[in-house]
Design a protein around this motif. Structure first.
Motif, PDB file in Angstrom:
ATOM      1  N   LYS A 192      32.056  42.724  48.189  1.00  0.00           N
ATOM      2  CA  LYS A 192      32.978  43.848  48.381  1.00  0.00           C
ATOM      3  C   LYS A 192      34.414  43.433  48.077  1.00  0.00           C
ATOM      4  O   LYS A 192      35.236  44.249  47.663  1.00  0.00           O
ATOM      5  CB  LYS A 192      32.884  44.376  49.816  1.00  0.00           C
ATOM      6  N   LEU A 193      34.701  42.143  48.318  1.00  0.00           N
ATOM      7  CA  LEU A 193      36.058  41.661  48.085  1.00  0.00           C
ATOM      8  C   LEU A 193      36.459  41.816  46.622  1.00  0.00           C
ATOM      9  O   LEU A 193      37.637  42.003  46.307  1.00  0.00           O
ATOM     10  CB  LEU A 193      36.169  40.186  48.499  1.00  0.00           C
ATOM     11  N   LEU A 194      35.478  41.743  45.728  1.00  0.00           N
ATOM     12  CA  LEU A 194      35.770  41.915  44.306  1.00  0.00           C
ATOM     13  C   LEU A 194      36.333  43.299  44.036  1.00  0.00           C
ATOM     14  O   LEU A 194      37.135  43.485  43.109  1.00  0.00           O
ATOM     15  CB  LEU A 194      34.494  41.695  43.481  1.00  0.00           C
ATOM     16  N   PHE A 195      35.913  44.270  44.847  1.00  0.00           N
ATOM     17  CA  PHE A 195      36.390  45.645  44.679  1.00  0.00           C
ATOM     18  C   PHE A 195      37.590  45.943  45.574  1.00  0.00           C
ATOM     19  O   PHE A 195      38.435  46.765  45.241  1.00  0.00           O
ATOM     20  CB  PHE A 195      35.251  46.628  44.982  1.00  0.00           C
ATOM     21  N   GLU A 196      37.671  45.228  46.708  1.00  0.00           N
ATOM     22  CA  GLU A 196      38.803  45.423  47.600  1.00  0.00           C
ATOM     23  C   GLU A 196      40.068  44.786  47.037  1.00  0.00           C
ATOM     24  O   GLU A 196      41.172  45.235  47.321  1.00  0.00           O
ATOM     25  CB  GLU A 196      38.488  44.842  48.980  1.00  0.00           C
ATOM     26  N   LYS A 197      39.915  43.686  46.292  1.00  0.00           N
ATOM     27  CA  LYS A 197      41.044  43.031  45.636  1.00  0.00           C
ATOM     28  C   LYS A 197      40.771  42.960  44.138  1.00  0.00           C
ATOM     29  O   LYS A 197      40.593  41.878  43.579  1.00  0.00           O
ATOM     30  CB  LYS A 197      41.262  41.634  46.213  1.00  0.00           C
ATOM     31  N   PRO A 198      40.719  44.114  43.469  1.00  0.00           N
ATOM     32  CA  PRO A 198      40.320  44.120  42.053  1.00  0.00           C
ATOM     33  C   PRO A 198      41.281  43.343  41.155  1.00  0.00           C
ATOM     34  O   PRO A 198      40.846  42.707  40.197  1.00  0.00           O
ATOM     35  CB  PRO A 198      40.308  45.612  41.701  1.00  0.00           C
ATOM     36  N   LYS A 199      42.562  43.380  41.467  1.00  0.00           N
ATOM     37  CA  LYS A 199      43.531  42.689  40.619  1.00  0.00           C
ATOM     38  C   LYS A 199      43.293  41.185  40.635  1.00  0.00           C
ATOM     39  O   LYS A 199      43.257  40.530  39.584  1.00  0.00           O
ATOM     40  CB  LYS A 199      44.948  43.008  41.090  1.00  0.00           C
ATOM     41  N   ALA A 200      43.114  40.624  41.836  1.00  0.00           N
ATOM     42  CA  ALA A 200      42.864  39.187  41.951  1.00  0.00           C
ATOM     43  C   ALA A 200      41.524  38.818  41.321  1.00  0.00           C
ATOM     44  O   ALA A 200      41.397  37.788  40.654  1.00  0.00           O
ATOM     45  CB  ALA A 200      42.893  38.766  43.422  1.00  0.00           C
ATOM     46  N   SER A 201      40.517  39.655  41.526  1.00  0.00           N
ATOM     47  CA  SER A 201      39.184  39.378  40.991  1.00  0.00           C
ATOM     48  C   SER A 201      39.175  39.403  39.472  1.00  0.00           C
ATOM     49  O   SER A 201      38.631  38.498  38.827  1.00  0.00           O
ATOM     50  CB  SER A 201      38.185  40.414  41.533  1.00  0.00           C
ATOM     51  N   ILE A 202      39.800  40.425  38.891  1.00  0.00           N
ATOM     52  CA  ILE A 202      39.852  40.535  37.430  1.00  0.00           C
ATOM     53  C   ILE A 202      40.650  39.377  36.843  1.00  0.00           C
ATOM     54  O   ILE A 202      40.279  38.798  35.818  1.00  0.00           O
ATOM     55  CB  ILE A 202      40.455  41.893  37.018  1.00  0.00           C
ATOM     56  N   LEU A 228      46.577  26.675  33.875  1.00  0.00           N
ATOM     57  CA  LEU A 228      46.375  28.012  33.320  1.00  0.00           C
ATOM     58  C   LEU A 228      46.023  29.007  34.426  1.00  0.00           C
ATOM     59  O   LEU A 228      46.595  30.098  34.503  1.00  0.00           O
ATOM     60  CB  LEU A 228      45.261  27.965  32.277  1.00  0.00           C
ATOM     61  N   GLY A 229      45.075  28.628  35.283  1.00  0.00           N
ATOM     62  CA  GLY A 229      44.660  29.516  36.360  1.00  0.00           C
ATOM     63  C   GLY A 229      45.804  29.849  37.294  1.00  0.00           C
ATOM     64  O   GLY A 229      45.991  31.013  37.687  1.00  0.00           O
ATOM     65  N   TYR A 230      46.592  28.833  37.645  1.00  0.00           N
ATOM     66  CA  TYR A 230      47.691  29.041  38.597  1.00  0.00           C
ATOM     67  C   TYR A 230      48.781  29.937  38.023  1.00  0.00           C
ATOM     68  O   TYR A 230      49.198  30.926  38.643  1.00  0.00           O
ATOM     69  CB  TYR A 230      48.282  27.694  39.008  1.00  0.00           C
ATOM     70  N   PHE A 231      49.245  29.608  36.832  1.00  0.00           N
ATOM     71  CA  PHE A 231      50.385  30.345  36.278  1.00  0.00           C
ATOM     72  C   PHE A 231      49.996  31.729  35.755  1.00  0.00           C
ATOM     73  O   PHE A 231      50.816  32.649  35.753  1.00  0.00           O
ATOM     74  CB  PHE A 231      51.081  29.513  35.198  1.00  0.00           C
ATOM     75  N   PHE A 232      48.746  31.892  35.359  1.00  0.00           N
ATOM     76  CA  PHE A 232      48.290  33.233  34.985  1.00  0.00           C
ATOM     77  C   PHE A 232      48.256  34.133  36.225  1.00  0.00           C
ATOM     78  O   PHE A 232      48.645  35.305  36.166  1.00  0.00           O
ATOM     79  CB  PHE A 232      46.904  33.170  34.341  1.00  0.00           C
ATOM     80  N   ALA A 233      47.803  33.568  37.341  1.00  0.00           N
ATOM     81  CA  ALA A 233      47.798  34.332  38.600  1.00  0.00           C
ATOM     82  C   ALA A 233      49.221  34.700  39.012  1.00  0.00           C
ATOM     83  O   ALA A 233      49.470  35.829  39.468  1.00  0.00           O
ATOM     84  CB  ALA A 233      47.112  33.523  39.704  1.00  0.00           C
ATOM     85  N   LYS A 234      50.152  33.773  38.849  1.00  0.00           N
ATOM     86  CA  LYS A 234      51.549  34.064  39.179  1.00  0.00           C
ATOM     87  C   LYS A 234      52.126  35.117  38.236  1.00  0.00           C
ATOM     88  O   LYS A 234      52.912  35.986  38.647  1.00  0.00           O
ATOM     89  CB  LYS A 234      52.382  32.779  39.100  1.00  0.00           C
ATOM     90  N   LEU A 235      51.746  35.027  36.971  1.00  0.00           N
ATOM     91  CA  LEU A 235      52.197  36.024  35.997  1.00  0.00           C
ATOM     92  C   LEU A 235      51.709  37.417  36.385  1.00  0.00           C
ATOM     93  O   LEU A 235      52.410  38.417  36.161  1.00  0.00           O
ATOM     94  CB  LEU A 235      51.686  35.653  34.601  1.00  0.00           C
ATOM     95  N   MET A 236      50.525  37.472  36.978  1.00  0.00           N
ATOM     96  CA  MET A 236      49.956  38.737  37.432  1.00  0.00           C
ATOM     97  C   MET A 236      50.478  39.139  38.809  1.00  0.00           C
ATOM     98  O   MET A 236      50.002  40.090  39.418  1.00  0.00           O
ATOM     99  CB  MET A 236      48.425  38.632  37.476  1.00  0.00           C
ATOM    100  N   ARG A 237      51.450  38.376  39.318  1.00  0.00           N
ATOM    101  CA  ARG A 237      52.129  38.650  40.603  1.00  0.00           C
ATOM    102  C   ARG A 237      51.178  38.606  41.800  1.00  0.00           C
ATOM    103  O   ARG A 237      51.296  39.398  42.735  1.00  0.00           O
ATOM    104  CB  ARG A 237      52.860  39.998  40.548  1.00  0.00           C
TER     105      ARG A 237
END
Length: 307
Positions: free
Chosen positions: A40-50, A227-236
């Motif tokens: 369910k977390l994938l849908f509750e936090k769609p931005k982080a999951s995507i 890559l994972g860290y800074f892409f996540a930061k780029l996505m705020r």
């Protein structure tokens, strides 16, 4: 000096069958921790999951592809790098995310989902990026590897054990609770012992080439974490999510990679050594990164950034 692509690892069919069963057992043990609610977390936090899925299955394979053009490794090494990059998240990523004070719930959800998605994404990424890199393209044509065979292997190794584990947790929660931790510990110990035995049988070969492949693993793994860290930061995304996605991107299921190498590439030595070295190094690097982050609480970092 021994040519990397001429290296062959001694590994028989019974060893491969055991490795298949062992990896399936490990994935079953991991799935015993999962609940249907975890997805369910994938849908509750769609931005982080995507963001996590894109980082792992799109950006990381692409970054690895770029590294091939920069480093120009031997074809077998390039195959190993692409295969590792195409694998789903490794089973130690949840533990390392916990140590790093990242979002452990998101890590569990991403690991489970990426393992299921790997049935399609791993063969696709491997063949897609391999077809775009000429030295690998030539080798793939010579091997005549069928993507459907790879698909079936991943189905048996990943999806079936994960599905059985989730169903056991759902319908037999008491049994799942009793066997969950012992099974994880036992399977992990057997897996490590198995790799040590396999390494011992090929130790001379390993010593001759390890220093020549380590730089590829080191650069690729470092690229994954960054890559994972800074892409996540780029996505705020917040700090806890960024740490989780960094670890999910930098920790890959190299055990799956080894199974595929021995099943479909006849123990191609440089591929196997890349996967084996990755399996050792990503754990060391992940724990070191987690130790560094554990000294810095995510809340404090967020406060400093805001202020």
């Amino acid at each position: 000096m021994m040519e990397l692509d001429s290296v062959r690892i001694n590994f028989n069919e019974s060893g491969l069958a055991f490795l298949n069963i062992l990896l399936g057992l490990i994935m079953y043990g991991i799935a015993l921790e999962l609940k249907l609610g975890d997805f369910k977390l994938l849908f509750e936090k769609p931005k982080a999951s995507i963001t996590g899925i894109l980082s792992q299955f799109v950006l990381f394979p692409f970054a690895t592809y770029l590294l091939l053009w920069i480093l120009n490794p031997p074809p077998g090494v390039a195959l190993g790098m692409l295969l590792v990059a195409a694998c789903p998240g490794g089973n130690i990523s949840n533990f390392i995310t916990l140590l790093a004070k990242g979002n452990t719930a998101l890590s569990i959800s991403l690991t489970a989902f990426s393992s299921a998605l790997a049935i399609v994404a791993t063969p696709f990424n491997f063949f897609f990026w391999g077809s775009l890199y000429p030295p690998v393209q030539t080798v793939l044509k010579e091997i005549v590897l069928n993507p459907w065979d790879v698909f079936k292997a991943i189905l048996v190794i990943l999806l079936i054990p994960i599905t059985l584990g989730i169903l056991t947790k759902h319908y037999l929660p008491k049994i799942a609770g009793k066997i969950e931790k012992p099974l994880k510990i036992l399977s992990a110990m057997i897996f490590v012992a198995f790799l040590i035995i396999a390494l011992a049988a090929n130790f001379k070969i390993f010593l001759q080439v390890i220093h020549r492949v380590f730089i590829y693993v080191f650069l690729m793994n470092t690229a994954g974490f960054l890559l994972g860290y800074f892409f996540a930061k780029l996505m705020r995304l917040d700090e806890k999510d960024a740490r989780c996605i960094s670890i999910e991107t930098g920790i890959q299921n190299s055990g799956l990679g080894l199974v595929l190498i021995f099943a479909f590439f006849e123990g191609q030595g440089s591929m196997a050594i890349i996967a084996a070295t990755w399996g050792i190094w990503h754990a060391i690097a992940g724990v070191c990164l987690a130790w560094f982050w554990s000294k810095k609480a995510p809340d404090n970092i967020t406060t400093q950034i805001v202020s």
